[in-house]
Each structure stands twice: as structure tokens, then as C-alpha cells.
Design a protein around this motif. Structure first.
Motif, PDB file in Angstrom:
ATOM      1  N   TYR A 116     -34.290  23.417   8.744  1.00 56.04           N
ATOM      2  CA  TYR A 116     -34.123  24.680   9.465  1.00 56.04           C
ATOM      3  C   TYR A 116     -35.012  25.758   8.851  1.00 56.04           C
ATOM      4  N   TRP A 117     -34.941  25.890   7.538  1.00 55.75           N
ATOM      5  CA  TRP A 117     -35.725  26.924   6.847  1.00 55.75           C
ATOM      6  C   TRP A 117     -37.221  26.635   6.949  1.00 55.75           C
ATOM      7  N   GLU A 136     -26.368  31.392   3.453  1.00 54.95           N
ATOM      8  CA  GLU A 136     -26.063  30.652   4.684  1.00 54.95           C
ATOM      9  C   GLU A 136     -26.428  29.184   4.501  1.00 54.95           C
ATOM     10  N   ASP A 137     -25.483  28.320   4.812  1.00 56.43           N
ATOM     11  CA  ASP A 137     -25.657  26.889   4.584  1.00 56.43           C
ATOM     12  C   ASP A 137     -26.331  26.237   5.789  1.00 56.43           C
ATOM     13  N   ARG A 138     -27.613  25.978   5.662  1.00 62.22           N
ATOM     14  CA  ARG A 138     -28.392  25.317   6.710  1.00 62.22           C
ATOM     15  C   ARG A 138     -29.191  24.194   6.075  1.00 62.22           C
ATOM     16  N   PRO A 139     -29.550  23.172   6.868  1.00 62.60           N
ATOM     17  CA  PRO A 139     -30.409  22.109   6.331  1.00 62.60           C
ATOM     18  C   PRO A 139     -31.784  22.672   5.969  1.00 62.60           C
ATOM     19  N   HIS A 187     -38.505  27.277  10.655  1.00 66.10           N
ATOM     20  CA  HIS A 187     -38.602  28.696  10.990  1.00 66.10           C
ATOM     21  C   HIS A 187     -39.698  29.400  10.180  1.00 66.10           C
ATOM     22  N   HIS A 218     -30.745  33.648   4.341  1.00 67.24           N
ATOM     23  CA  HIS A 218     -30.953  32.808   3.163  1.00 67.24           C
ATOM     24  C   HIS A 218     -30.352  33.464   1.919  1.00 67.24           C
TER      25      HIS A 218
END
Length: 73
Positions: free
Chosen positions: A43-44, A37-40, A47, A33
Motif C-alpha cells: 500500500y505504502w 496506520e496498519d497497512r501492508p 501510493h 503513516h
């Protein structure tokens, strides 16, 4: 139902394992993070929920295991 000392140690061991693995997982997730890092968002969130739930499981199992170990045989 009364469980033996072996079961108590198993609970404590699972609790310790939970804390160690999820501390590592948390650090990895935090670094991802922080590096952007490009995540939807899901996702965060997913997790983070996994981490919280597993830490709670670790606390519960650890307390139960320690409580069983403190009881006289």
C-alpha cells in the motif's frame, strides 16, 4: 505540430493541479503513516510510486507549458 497559447496554459494548469493535489495526498499519506496506520507495505509503496510519477508528469507538463509561453507568438 505547433500548439497555441491556450494549450500552453492548459499544460501549466494541469502541472499546478498535479502539485496541489499530490501535496495534499502526500500530507494525508504521511499523517496516516505517522499515526501508525496498519497497512501492508505494498500500500505504502504503491501510493509513493503514484506520488512520484505524478510529480514527474507535473514537472514535464509545467516545463513544456512554460517553454511554449516564452516563445514569441
Amino acid at each position: 505540430m505547433r500548439l497555441g497559447r491556450g494549450h500552453a496554459w492548459l499544460r501549466v494548469g494541469v502541472a499546478v493541479w498535479s502539485f496541489v493535489t499530490y501535496a495534499t495526498f502526500t500530507r494525508t499519506l504521511w499523517n496516516a503513516h505517522s499515526s501508525g496506520e496498519d497497512r501492508p507495505t505494498g500500500y505504502w509503496v504503491a501510493h509513493t510510486v503514484l506520488i512520484v510519477v505524478n510529480v514527474i508528469i507535473g514537472v514535464v507538463l509545467g516545463r513544456l507549458g512554460l517553454k511554449a509561453l516564452r516563445k514569441p507568438s
